[in-house]
Scaffold this motif. Structure first.
Motif, mmCIF file in Angstrom:
data_model
loop_
_atom_site.group_PDB
_atom_site.id
_atom_site.type_symbol
_atom_site.label_atom_id
_atom_site.label_comp_id
_atom_site.label_asym_id
_atom_site.label_seq_id
_atom_site.Cartn_x
_atom_site.Cartn_y
_atom_site.Cartn_z
ATOM 1 N N UNK A 30 28.271 9.890 -22.234
ATOM 2 C CA UNK A 30 26.858 9.022 -22.500
ATOM 3 C C UNK A 30 26.618 8.317 -23.541
ATOM 4 N N UNK A 88 32.260 12.525 -15.032
ATOM 5 C CA UNK A 88 30.982 12.645 -14.360
ATOM 6 C C UNK A 88 29.658 11.735 -14.898
ATOM 7 N N UNK A 89 29.852 11.586 -16.168
ATOM 8 C CA UNK A 89 28.871 10.744 -16.928
ATOM 9 C C UNK A 89 28.914 9.274 -16.756
ATOM 10 N N UNK A 127 28.057 8.646 -13.349
ATOM 11 C CA UNK A 127 26.481 8.579 -12.871
ATOM 12 C C UNK A 127 26.086 7.133 -13.587
ATOM 13 N N UNK A 128 26.649 6.774 -14.672
ATOM 14 C CA UNK A 128 26.219 5.498 -15.166
ATOM 15 C C UNK A 128 26.552 4.247 -14.249
ATOM 16 N N UNK A 159 24.433 4.075 -11.284
ATOM 17 C CA UNK A 159 23.136 3.359 -11.534
ATOM 18 C C UNK A 159 23.017 1.888 -11.558
ATOM 19 N N UNK A 160 24.424 1.496 -12.046
ATOM 20 C CA UNK A 160 24.587 -0.048 -12.260
ATOM 21 C C UNK A 160 24.631 -0.627 -10.773
ATOM 22 N N UNK A 206 21.371 1.555 -8.692
ATOM 23 C CA UNK A 206 19.954 2.081 -9.083
ATOM 24 C C UNK A 206 19.990 3.711 -9.245
ATOM 25 N N UNK A 207 18.743 3.975 -8.753
ATOM 26 C CA UNK A 207 18.306 5.437 -8.901
ATOM 27 C C UNK A 207 19.232 6.245 -8.034
ATOM 28 N N UNK A 259 22.561 7.604 -9.597
ATOM 29 C CA UNK A 259 22.467 8.571 -10.572
ATOM 30 C C UNK A 259 22.746 9.830 -9.754
ATOM 31 N N UNK A 260 22.309 9.982 -8.788
ATOM 32 C CA UNK A 260 22.555 11.268 -8.071
ATOM 33 C C UNK A 260 24.174 11.350 -7.310
ATOM 34 N N UNK A 313 28.204 10.971 -10.184
ATOM 35 C CA UNK A 313 29.051 11.597 -11.008
ATOM 36 C C UNK A 313 30.012 12.415 -10.030
ATOM 37 N N UNK A 314 29.364 12.709 -8.665
ATOM 38 C CA UNK A 314 30.200 13.668 -7.820
ATOM 39 C C UNK A 314 31.372 12.886 -7.135
ATOM 40 N N UNK A 372 32.527 9.995 -8.467
ATOM 41 C CA UNK A 372 33.880 9.947 -9.480
ATOM 42 C C UNK A 372 34.894 11.141 -9.654
#
Lengths: 118, 149, 339
Positions: A44, A70-71, A74-75, A78-79, A82-83, A86-87, A90-91, A93
């Protein structure tokens, strides 16, 4: 040269774990959690990526590389979304490795029996 | 024993434990962990030759390594690698596979629902909980900081 | 008036029960150890044709009890009580064994101290005039204990040097109100002793204070000294516990170095068999006592033995809650001669 970098970085990451195992009361399960979470955090803040660029599998194969994935997922999520990203990111990937572990674990349980240690 | 309190005894007993063979353990962890990563790199390089992109290679490599770790656990070899390599065998993703497969196999006699499936994540479960949980937090923090700009 | 009591924690049996016969069943690893010639049955495979390790342990305990009754020239109809226990949750090994045997049964939990706990109760029941023939037994199994207390068998982890190896094996003793010995003469029952050790990989260090407490109380109660014994042997303190016990007993004023040993150290060759600090488990004291010690007493190589089986009375759940390990040690004097 490429393999030497992989060997040394991968080996050193494991050495940190071994030192923690031998000098503290932490169990391997604690070590896995610590390394994975470290991978997430280092990923992160952007510190893990250079390590992967330098040593490739030496940084990807240890469980900290799983945390990085994972991180990063998640990033990236989000890109793109969006929100929600984030959920799911990670999974998404890391789904390959997790699904493989579940499937192969189940098959191995059916096919093989545990053997007593000697 | 009357002249010793709990703290004193615990310190005393700690001193009576033989120390781990630090140097040997670290050397073996280095060699075993390094070798597994090199094995992963060999797989990566082969997959790149098949023309897969970076992302697919990383995913396929972890699937193959998980398979190898599961298979070696099944035939009863990974616990021996773990005994020698310690953290060198536990930290690579093959060790993650080992932590999932070994309880799954162990609890076959207790059935396929409450045995194999329920026990499968008894060691690896915490890893997923903290990994996935922290990744979601990372995503949300990223969202907040980038939106804030 | 409890006229058989002497001192604080000891009873002196007025009609010491005699051991009529014993039997031991051990797993392959134990059968390769230094005591291999003393065991009745050595398994080639620790599953013994059963479909789980737990069921195999039941068969091991059952065969040890049947063989002990046979060795005593009795049949199971002659046995009035069975005292047994084991390590598994709800002592299922012992209860499932008792299901096959049709003998009135008292199930015990003393963890690795079960051998002397069962001998103590069996001997007192006989001396009290409540029975003529009883069987005392216990068992443990490496693989069933490992999965209950530690990690799955195929999980690749390293064992620290203080860790011990659970013995696969069962031992059974037939006690009777009359016989030609060896006899159970004194029983010193231990208290729970807990010096706050939390490390489940250091059982020897956790249990040593309990053994020290019971052994020194035994000397105070009976007036014996270490020199009165040919052998003082603890159940499964292992190498770490042995060091602590010898050192601290000396500080208490008892030099045990000439007569002391530990079942967990005797049963394996620690270097050759890679068992680290030694053997452990209910079966450890059970097979060393019913195999080695009993047979050496019959040959008169040992005439007076203090057997002190030690138990760590914890569970994985309470350990996770951060509790320390309560420990206990029960001592039994076994004597070739009675006055």
């Amino acid at each position: 040269m490429e393999y030497l970098k992989v060997f040394i970085v991968g080996g050193l990451i494991c050495v940190i774990g071994q030192i923690l195992l031998d000098t503290t009361k932490l169990t391997p399960a604690h070590i896995l959690v610590i390394f994975l979470t470290s991978g997430v955090v280092l990923g992160a803040v952007g510190l893990y990526k250079p390590l992967i660029e330098f040593a490739e599998a030496g940084a990807i194969v240890p469980i900290s590389g799983f945390g990085y994935a994972l991180s990063k997922g998640a990033i990236d999520g989000v890109k793109a979304k969006g929100i929600i990203g984030a959920f799911v990111g990670g999974l998404e990937a890391t789904a390959g490795g997790i699904a493989a572990a579940i499937l192969f674990g189940y098959i191995a349980a059916i096919v093989f029996d545990p053997k007593t240690k000697s | 024993m009357d002249n010793m309190n709990n703290k004193e005894y615990q310190k005393y007993a700690e001193r009576k434990i033989p120390k781990p063979t630090y140097f040997k353990n670290i050397l073996y962890a280095f060699v075993v962990g390094g070798a597994i990563c090199v094995f992963g790199q060999i797989i990566r390089n082969m997959l790149f030759k098949f023309g897969l992109d970076e992302n697919s290679v990383t995913i396929a490599t972890s699937i193959i390594l998980v398979f190898v770790g599961s298979f070696l656990t099944g035939i009863g070899i990974y616990d021996k690698i773990g005994k020698i390599g310690g953290a060198g065998a536990a930290i690579p993703i093959t060790g993650f596979a080992n932590s999932i497969v070994s309880p799954a196999m162990e609890y076959k006699r207790e059935g396929f629902i409450f045995g194999v499936a329920a026990r499968m994540f008894s060691i690896a479960g915490p890893v997923l909980v903290y990994g996935v949980g922290s990744s979601v937090i990372v995503g949300i923090l990223y969202l907040i900081f980038t939106k804030g700009r | 008036m409890a006229e058989k009591r002497i001192g604080l924690q000891t009873v002196k049996l007025s009609n010491p029960p005699s051991i009529l016969g014993t039997a031991t069943v051990v797993g392959p690893k134990e059968g390769e150890g230094p005591l291999k010639d003393y065991f009745d049955i050595i398994l080639e495979d620790d599953m013994w044709g059963q479909e789980s390790f737990e069921k195999s342990e039941v068969k091991i305990q059952e065969e040890a009890i049947k063989q002990a009754i046979f060795n005593a020239n009795l049949s199971s109809k002659d046995i009035e009580y069975l005292f047994s226990g084991d390590l598994l949750n709800q002592i299922i090994t012992s209860s499932f064994t008792a299901r096959q045997l049709n003998i009135p049964y008292f199930g015990l939990y003393g963890a690795c101290s079960t051998m002397t706990e069962s001998l103590s109760l069996g001997a007192m029941i006989i001396d009290g005039g409540f029975a003529d023939k009883v069987v005392c037994a216990t068992s443990s199994h490496f693989s069933s204990a490992e999965r209950q207390f530690r990690f799955p068998l195929e999980y690749g982890s390293q064992r620290p040097f203080s860790a011990q190896w659970t013995v696969t094996g069962a031992g059974a003793t037939v006690l009777a109100s009359s016989g030609n010995g060896p006899y159970i003469t004194y029983i010193t029952t231990g208290k729970i002793v807990d010096f706050g050790i939390k490390d489940a990989n250091n059982m020897g260090g956790a249990m040593a204070p309990a053994a020290i407490d019971t052994i020194s109380q035994h000397f105070k109660d009976t007036g014996y000294s270490p020199d009165d014994y040919d052998l003082i042997i603890t159940g499964d303190l292992g190498l770490v516990g042995k060091r602590i016990l010898l050192d601290l007993m000396k500080k208490e004023g008892y030099d045990l170095s000439k007569v002391y040993s530990d079942c967990g150290i005797k049963i394996f060759d620690g270097v050759e068999q890679d068992t680290h600090a030694g053997g452990s488990g209910c079966g450890c004291a059970a097979v060393v006592f019913n195999g080695y010690i009993y047979k050496e007493m019959l040959k008169k190589n040992l005439n007076k033995v203090l057997l002190v089986a030690t138990g760590a009375l914890h569970s994985p759940i309470i350990t996770l809650q951060g509790e320390s390990i309560p420990c206990i040690a029960h001592a039994v004097t076994i004597d070739n001669l009675i006055d």
